[in-house]
Design an enzyme around this catalytic site. Structure first.
Site, PDB file in Angstrom:
ATOM      1  N   TYR A   7      35.860  38.462  43.542  1.00  0.00           N
ATOM      2  CA  TYR A   7      36.546  37.489  42.683  1.00  0.00           C
ATOM      3  C   TYR A   7      35.741  36.199  42.611  1.00  0.00           C
ATOM      4  O   TYR A   7      35.469  35.660  41.533  1.00  0.00           O
ATOM      5  CB  TYR A   7      37.950  37.219  43.215  1.00  0.00           C
ATOM      6  N   GLY A   8      35.329  35.679  43.766  1.00  0.00           N
ATOM      7  CA  GLY A   8      34.514  34.475  43.783  1.00  0.00           C
ATOM      8  C   GLY A   8      33.188  34.684  43.068  1.00  0.00           C
ATOM      9  O   GLY A   8      32.705  33.801  42.347  1.00  0.00           O
ATOM     10  N   ASP A  62      43.715  43.844  25.635  1.00  0.00           N
ATOM     11  CA  ASP A  62      42.970  43.948  26.887  1.00  0.00           C
ATOM     12  C   ASP A  62      41.574  43.409  26.597  1.00  0.00           C
ATOM     13  O   ASP A  62      40.782  44.040  25.900  1.00  0.00           O
ATOM     14  CB  ASP A  62      42.908  45.403  27.344  1.00  0.00           C
ATOM     15  N   ASN A  97      41.473  32.323  29.630  1.00  0.00           N
ATOM     16  CA  ASN A  97      42.297  32.159  30.829  1.00  0.00           C
ATOM     17  C   ASN A  97      42.614  33.488  31.509  1.00  0.00           C
ATOM     18  O   ASN A  97      42.938  33.515  32.687  1.00  0.00           O
ATOM     19  CB  ASN A  97      43.596  31.442  30.445  1.00  0.00           C
ATOM     20  N   ALA A  99      32.609  36.699  40.606  1.00  0.00           N
ATOM     21  CA  ALA A  99      32.858  36.738  39.165  1.00  0.00           C
ATOM     22  C   ALA A  99      33.048  35.336  38.598  1.00  0.00           C
ATOM     23  O   ALA A  99      32.530  35.009  37.520  1.00  0.00           O
ATOM     24  CB  ALA A  99      34.086  37.602  38.879  1.00  0.00           C
ATOM     25  N   LYS A 100      33.778  34.492  39.307  1.00  0.00           N
ATOM     26  CA  LYS A 100      33.998  33.124  38.823  1.00  0.00           C
ATOM     27  C   LYS A 100      32.706  32.302  38.892  1.00  0.00           C
ATOM     28  O   LYS A 100      32.468  31.437  38.028  1.00  0.00           O
ATOM     29  CB  LYS A 100      35.108  32.456  39.620  1.00  0.00           C
ATOM     30  N   ILE A 112      47.045  26.533  42.956  1.00  0.00           N
ATOM     31  CA  ILE A 112      48.049  26.114  41.984  1.00  0.00           C
ATOM     32  C   ILE A 112      49.358  26.822  42.312  1.00  0.00           C
ATOM     33  O   ILE A 112      49.409  28.064  42.349  1.00  0.00           O
ATOM     34  CB  ILE A 112      47.624  26.449  40.539  1.00  0.00           C
TER      35      ILE A 112
END
Length: 240
Positions: A144-145, A55, A79, A147-148, A177
């Protein structure tokens, strides 16, 4: 000469495709993730792949992982991650919001930062660190956005830190994807059609598209490319 790769989140999707690609070219690949089953399946199916459970948001787990890894890593691919909102319980109070926001930060930003820090001394001079980002960093997708986007920003400082050793640090940012577990089989047909329609190429991305981008950044041809975000989204988000 064969290189040694560590690919986090290597049990499925993009991570599995990356492991198969580099192992198929004679490199030694270590894959990690939280689920033993998918990891074992890849290691059993692909010669040259070793699987270790980890983890990457847990510092203690990373220290245990480091003790099992080779002394030299040529390429680190961060990844592991994903949209953790799909796993949320639907709570709407402030405490739930904080918990769910932190979950995306941990999975998609902190895990990459901790992994890189834990293994910094193992990275071979002239090697590469490659993070898997997302189109969401530029188009928005809640925590999420965020964090990226944070991953791409943090990578700029990482490139400066590792540059004197000839180590490059870059982000590959996919768009939509197909054939991965990202959407947990919850992607409605109408949403998929919109995602494809947003591209200039008129098709969804594939894991092979991402593999090609990562292979380039890990190659001798990219030794002067660092601190960058390489967008692989079919033109759904463009830069200049």
């Amino acid at each position: 000469m064969a290189r040694t790769f560590l690919i986090t989140g290597g049990g499925t999707g993009i991570g599995r495709a990356l492991a198969a690609h580099f192992a198929g070219h004679g490199d030694h690949v270590v894959i990690t993730g939280r689920r033993p089953g998918p990891l074992r399946a890849v290691a059993d199916a692909v010669a040259g792949v070793t699987a270790l459970v980890c983890d990457h948001t847990d510092p203690a787990a990373l220290l245990r992982l480091a003790a099992e890894l080779p002394e030299r890593l040529d390429v680190l691919v961060n990844n592991a991650g994903g949209q953790t909102d799909f796993d949320a319980d639907g709570g709407t109070d402030l405490a739930s919001y904080a918990r769910d926001f932190r979950a995306n930060l941990d999975a998609n930003l902190l895990g990459a930062a901790l992994t890189t820090r834990a293994l910094e001394d193992r990275l071979a001079d002239g090697g590469a660190v490659i993070h898997i980002g997302s189109i969401a960093a530029d188009q928005g997708s809640g925590s999420y956005g965020a964090a990226k986007a944070g991953l791409a920003s943090w990578n700029v400082e990482l490139a400066r830190l590792l540059g004197p050793r000839g180590i490059t640090a870059n982000v590959v940012a996919p768009g939509y994807i197909a054939d991965t577990e990202f959407f947990r089989d919850r992607l409605a047909d109408a949403r998929r059609e919109r995602l494809v329609a947003d591209t200039a190429t008129g098709r969804p991305g594939s894991v092979d598209d991402i593999t090609g981008a990562v292979a380039f950044l890990a190659s001798p041809a990219a030794r002067h490319v660092t601190g960058q975000v390489l967008n692989v989204n079919g033109g759904a988000h463009t830069t200049r």
